[in-house]
Motif scaffolding. Sequence first.
Motif, PDB file in Angstrom:
ATOM      1  N   LYS A 126       0.873  -1.050   0.132  1.00  0.00           N
ATOM      2  CA  LYS A 126       0.129  -0.043   0.069  1.00  0.00           C
ATOM      3  C   LYS A 126       0.829   1.122   0.143  1.00  0.00           C
ATOM      4  O   LYS A 126       0.592   2.136  -0.892  1.00  0.00           O
ATOM      5  CB  LYS A 126      -0.929  -0.123   1.299  1.00  0.00           C
ATOM      6  N   ALA A 127       1.850   1.344   1.075  1.00  0.00           N
ATOM      7  CA  ALA A 127       2.818   2.454   0.885  1.00  0.00           C
ATOM      8  C   ALA A 127       3.519   2.419  -0.352  1.00  0.00           C
ATOM      9  O   ALA A 127       3.685   3.873  -0.866  1.00  0.00           O
ATOM     10  CB  ALA A 127       3.581   2.148   2.354  1.00  0.00           C
ATOM     11  N   TRP A 128       3.936   1.360  -0.972  1.00  0.00           N
ATOM     12  CA  TRP A 128       4.767   1.373  -2.167  1.00  0.00           C
ATOM     13  C   TRP A 128       3.854   2.158  -3.249  1.00  0.00           C
ATOM     14  O   TRP A 128       4.258   2.878  -3.917  1.00  0.00           O
ATOM     15  CB  TRP A 128       5.324  -0.105  -2.525  1.00  0.00           C
ATOM     16  N   ALA A 129       2.636   1.607  -3.410  1.00  0.00           N
ATOM     17  CA  ALA A 129       1.940   2.003  -4.486  1.00  0.00           C
ATOM     18  C   ALA A 129       1.364   3.495  -4.409  1.00  0.00           C
ATOM     19  O   ALA A 129       1.404   4.490  -5.383  1.00  0.00           O
ATOM     20  CB  ALA A 129       0.618   1.244  -4.488  1.00  0.00           C
ATOM     21  N   ILE A 130       1.410   4.237  -3.188  1.00  0.00           N
ATOM     22  CA  ILE A 130       1.040   5.527  -2.979  1.00  0.00           C
ATOM     23  C   ILE A 130       1.998   6.247  -3.195  1.00  0.00           C
ATOM     24  O   ILE A 130       1.869   7.364  -3.940  1.00  0.00           O
ATOM     25  CB  ILE A 130       0.431   5.717  -1.622  1.00  0.00           C
ATOM     26  N   GLN A 131       3.235   5.698  -2.659  1.00  0.00           N
ATOM     27  CA  GLN A 131       4.504   6.622  -2.908  1.00  0.00           C
ATOM     28  C   GLN A 131       4.818   6.518  -4.659  1.00  0.00           C
ATOM     29  O   GLN A 131       5.261   7.718  -5.177  1.00  0.00           O
ATOM     30  CB  GLN A 131       5.813   5.972  -2.203  1.00  0.00           C
ATOM     31  N   LEU A 132       4.359   5.598  -5.227  1.00  0.00           N
ATOM     32  CA  LEU A 132       4.401   5.453  -6.941  1.00  0.00           C
ATOM     33  C   LEU A 132       3.939   6.486  -7.412  1.00  0.00           C
ATOM     34  O   LEU A 132       4.280   7.375  -8.216  1.00  0.00           O
ATOM     35  CB  LEU A 132       4.467   4.198  -7.276  1.00  0.00           C
ATOM     36  N   VAL A 133       2.546   6.473  -6.936  1.00  0.00           N
ATOM     37  CA  VAL A 133       1.667   7.771  -7.694  1.00  0.00           C
ATOM     38  C   VAL A 133       2.322   8.998  -7.285  1.00  0.00           C
ATOM     39  O   VAL A 133       2.101   9.866  -8.101  1.00  0.00           O
ATOM     40  CB  VAL A 133       0.183   7.423  -7.258  1.00  0.00           C
ATOM     41  N   PHE A 134       2.704   8.966  -6.147  1.00  0.00           N
ATOM     42  CA  PHE A 134       3.134  10.571  -5.745  1.00  0.00           C
ATOM     43  C   PHE A 134       4.448  10.948  -6.699  1.00  0.00           C
ATOM     44  O   PHE A 134       4.365  12.035  -7.068  1.00  0.00           O
ATOM     45  CB  PHE A 134       3.456  10.374  -4.348  1.00  0.00           C
ATOM     46  N   LYS A 143      -1.689  12.354  -2.440  1.00  0.00           N
ATOM     47  CA  LYS A 143      -1.820  13.110  -1.158  1.00  0.00           C
ATOM     48  C   LYS A 143      -3.477  13.103  -0.706  1.00  0.00           C
ATOM     49  O   LYS A 143      -3.784  13.044   0.347  1.00  0.00           O
ATOM     50  CB  LYS A 143      -1.529  14.662  -1.200  1.00  0.00           C
ATOM     51  N   GLU A 144      -4.272  13.595  -1.690  1.00  0.00           N
ATOM     52  CA  GLU A 144      -5.782  13.319  -1.407  1.00  0.00           C
ATOM     53  C   GLU A 144      -6.033  11.945  -0.936  1.00  0.00           C
ATOM     54  O   GLU A 144      -6.851  11.687  -0.073  1.00  0.00           O
ATOM     55  CB  GLU A 144      -6.601  13.694  -2.571  1.00  0.00           C
ATOM     56  N   TYR A 145      -5.600  10.764  -1.811  1.00  0.00           N
ATOM     57  CA  TYR A 145      -5.871   9.519  -1.273  1.00  0.00           C
ATOM     58  C   TYR A 145      -5.787   9.233   0.295  1.00  0.00           C
ATOM     59  O   TYR A 145      -6.534   8.677   1.019  1.00  0.00           O
ATOM     60  CB  TYR A 145      -5.282   8.372  -2.206  1.00  0.00           C
ATOM     61  N   LYS A 161       5.622   7.681   7.856  1.00  0.00           N
ATOM     62  CA  LYS A 161       6.506   7.745   6.694  1.00  0.00           C
ATOM     63  C   LYS A 161       6.364   8.585   5.526  1.00  0.00           C
ATOM     64  O   LYS A 161       6.842   9.206   4.713  1.00  0.00           O
ATOM     65  CB  LYS A 161       7.275   6.337   6.533  1.00  0.00           C
ATOM     66  N   LEU A 162       4.947   8.173   4.970  1.00  0.00           N
ATOM     67  CA  LEU A 162       4.499   8.865   3.671  1.00  0.00           C
ATOM     68  C   LEU A 162       4.310  10.290   4.022  1.00  0.00           C
ATOM     69  O   LEU A 162       4.774  11.232   2.977  1.00  0.00           O
ATOM     70  CB  LEU A 162       2.883   8.143   3.418  1.00  0.00           C
TER      71      LEU A 162
END
Length: 314
Positions: A126-134, A143-145, A161-162
């Motif tokens: 989850k953290a990896w995917a959100i960071q990738l989109v960012f 950021k909104e998600y 961390k995010l």
Amino acid sequence: MNDLYQKEMLFFDQNKDKLPKWFQTHEYWNIRYADASARMNTVVSREISIQKAESIPPNYYSFLDALPVGNQSAKNNYKYYLFLYELFNKRLKEKKFAGCKSADRLPFHICQAEMELSGDVLDMYKAWAIQLVFNQYNRDVAKEYLKQNSNIFRDPVWLEKLQLSFKSKEKFLEKNKPAPNFVLTDLKDSLTSLKSMKGNVVVLSFWFAGCKPCIEEFPFENALAEKFRDQQVKIVNVCVNTTEENWRRYSERFGLKTINLWANPQWEKSVIEKYDLTVFPRYVLLDKNLNAVETSAERPSQGLENQIMTLLNQ
């Protein structure tokens, strides 16, 4: 690919006893997941290249049958997360939603992860995917998600961390603030400044020689340059981390129709730092006053034209 994979596994089997046990496990999964990721990505890359759906050989994806999707023993392996990303993208493309309500990329990936993964792997993906989109797609989306789904992690350390990672980027190029100026070389050995483009909507495309995703976007960038040729729009390629010789060679090979600039060693460090260039390609959309409207704009293949049109009509 079959030949390469077999040679890698043979070499590994012949030499694994020389490695510590923990590294044997790491390297085994690294080879297997890297191979699977490459096979899935090959289809996508070819389709982008030929600009039509690829004819997939029968049983092409049979390599997926023997690979575990949820695998705690691979939780510290980057290739494993890349494999999950390619697999979930494949399902999204094939509309295999399997109970996931949203077809938007990030919510779909999170939904797939929640169905397939568990424990540390679930949080880490989850953290990896959100960071990738960012990093690679749209900072505002990521950021909104995270803002709307701050309770998605089992271990709150990932949220922290995010948030720290996002905050660390705020000192660089900011939305609704003037874009840093530069003066770079074009193919005619003339100098072009960003300031000289004031009065136009400007798209900055940052790339480097050898960047596969960058190269895949070149035909779409050329199409944008043609579409907006007679309007107040400038599509600007800025090449960094590349020798002048390779920049010229790539420019000729791929027939770039954009304003094509090269950051020499004197400008390169400044451009990379001020525009926070950590992933490529990176697209920045500027209004006619050269203020940053989108610091991580859509790719030309994925909706940049609509963003340009919206800004042009304001």
